[in-house]
Design an enzyme around this catalytic site. Structure first.
Site: not given
Ligand code: S3P
Length: 451
Positions: A24, A317, A344, A348
């Site tokens: 992220s 996650d 996702k 999942r």
């Molecule tokens: C992420 C936010 C999450 C997460 C993804 C990475 C990010 O998704 O599941 O793996 O880097 O902002 P969502 O914003 O859809 O919840």
């Protein structure tokens, strides 16, 4: 599919391991640096498929990026220095790339098109298209404005007050990025606290981004200072080691340099409730993010846990690997309020239910969660990763605790977030990996053939 791996019951995991850099934060560092004024330096950037898509996109928007190995230098051209891309931008499997770019591109006075792989083209994009459209951007998408490819013509944005129906850091970050280009103030309200890396990084670069509980206020305009950032290890990748140590008898491992931002570490509290021994040591601050080392010791049988909807965003996650822990826990583990899991990289809930059942697990699916009863003695089986990196890694952890041999098909998906996952996992079990015919790998972690 040829990319499969064979795994069998593991001896204890021992020693130290460092997870790959945070995915992220890697995406965000590249995107924010591209609109800063001047040269940013990013150390420990994750070189995995997902963030490399973001890197490619930033280059396609005319930004110079140099990777010297030790660090990545991004020559930001300021808020208004991006160029119209000459071709469609392919975001691969990366939802974060597509949704954050949709926000960024909504602020640009030019035309761009975003697409992705089969999985990404099935994932909902209306969640960003709606607020960005309200701000004044023009976005078109397939399936009545819900699915990629997306076409974006941005510019002329105005601030909005937007209540997001989902706790999503991708939606939040897309709106915040667009808000930097909007006249007046934008307020983004979330139903639950999603990861807050964007709100930490942008104010540190000089942006007017303020957090008030579940709301974020952004003033458009201004200038962003370049970044100098060192990215911590990814808690979501560390989670596979934490779970492996909790289910493989006799394990004791130290996971070094892990990001422990509280919006990410929900699994720590849940594992403790289940009776796992996970201890955070050497807490420190690295580039505005909390970081620590995590000592994990096998404790024997785990207890089931109830995960409330409020807990879900901070461990969204980690759901695939939580399912594996639940199989080894006494009682019924329940997760509700997690309908997001259905959209996702794979569904999942369905993927983990189907594959763990093949190993003998007792799983009841709900539209927004699961119930898993244990403890179950998992048996080796032929499994499929559903083109999902976290499903591949979670099933591989299950295989380490299962009787007999497991084959997981589709394991090349791990390269999305964790290239080298198997090598690092096997180092901890003191095993080596042998490449087999047809691109498959044969890994023996079984008791008898340990050296
Ligand atoms: C992420 C936010 C999450 C997460 C993804 C990475 C990010 O998704 O599941 O793996 O880097 O902002 P969502 O914003 O859809 O919840």
């Amino acid at each position: 599919m040829t990319d499969s791996i064979k795994l069998s019951r593991s001896g204890p995991l021992r020693g130290e391991v460092t997870p790959p850099p945070d995915k992220s934060i890697s995406h965000r560092a590249l995107i924010f640096a591209s609109i800063a004024s001047g040269r940013s330096i990013i150390r420990n950037l994750l070189r995995a498929d997902d963030p490399l898509r973001t890197l490619g996109a930033v280059r396609a928007l005319g930004i110079e990026v140099r990777d010297s190995g030790d660090a990545v230098e991004v020559y930001g051209e300021g808020l208004h220095g991006l160029k119209e891309p000459e071709d469609v931008i392919d975001c691969g499997n990366s939802g974060t790339t597509m949704r954050m770019l949709a926000g960024l591109l909504s602020g640009q006075p030019f035309f761009s098109v975003l697409t992705g792989d089969d999985s990404l083209r099935r994932r909902p994009m209306n969640r960003v298209i709606e607020p960005l459209g309200m701000m004044g951007a023009t976005l078109y998408a397939r399936a009545e404005g819900t699915l990629a490819p997306l076409a974006v013509k941005g510019g002329g944005l105005e601030g909005i007050d937007y209540r997001s129906p989902v706790a999503s850091a991708q939606v939040k970050s897309a709106v915040i990025l667009a808000a930097l280009y909007a006249s007046g103030e934008t307020v983004l309200r979330e139903p639950g606290k999603s990861r807050d890396h964007t709100e930490r990084m942008l104010p540190a670069m000089g942006a007017s981004v303020r957090v008030e509980g579940l709301n974020v206020r952004v003033e458009g305009g201004g200038e962003l200072r370049p970044l100098e950032v060192t990215i911590p290890g990814d808690f979501s990748s560390a989670a596979f080691f934490m779970a492996a140590a909790a289910v493989v008898e006799g394990s004791e491992i130290m996971i070094r340099n892990v990001g422990i931002n509280p919006t990410r570490t929900g699994l720590l509290g849940v594992m403790r409730r289940m009776g796992a021994d996970v201890e955070v040591l050497n807490e420190r601050d690295v580039s505005g993010e909390p970081v620590g080392d995590i000592l994990c010791r096998y404790t024997g049988r785990l207890a089931a846990a109830e995960i409330s909807p409020e807990e879900v965003p901070a461990m969204i996650d980690e759901f695939p690997v939580l399912c594996v822990l639940a199989c080894r826990a006494e009682g019924t583990t329940t997760v509700r309020g997690a309908a997001e899991l259905r959209v996702k990289e794979s569904d999942r809930i369905a993927a983990m239910a189907a594959e763990l059942r093949r190993m003998g697990a007792e799983v009841t699916e709900h539209p927004d969660g699961v119930e898993i009863s244990g403890p179950v003695d998992l048996s080796g089986a032929l499994l499929d990763a559903h083109d999902d990196h976290r499903v591949a890694m979670a099933l591989s952890v299950a295989a380490l605790a299962a009787e007999g041999e497991t084959t997981v098909r589709g394991v090349s998906a791990v390269d999305i977030s964790f290239p080298g996952f198997y090598e690092r996992m096997l180092e901890l079990t003191k095993r080596t990996m042998r490449a087999g015919p047809g691109g498959s790998a044969d890994v023996r972690c079984g008791g008898k053939d340990r050296p």
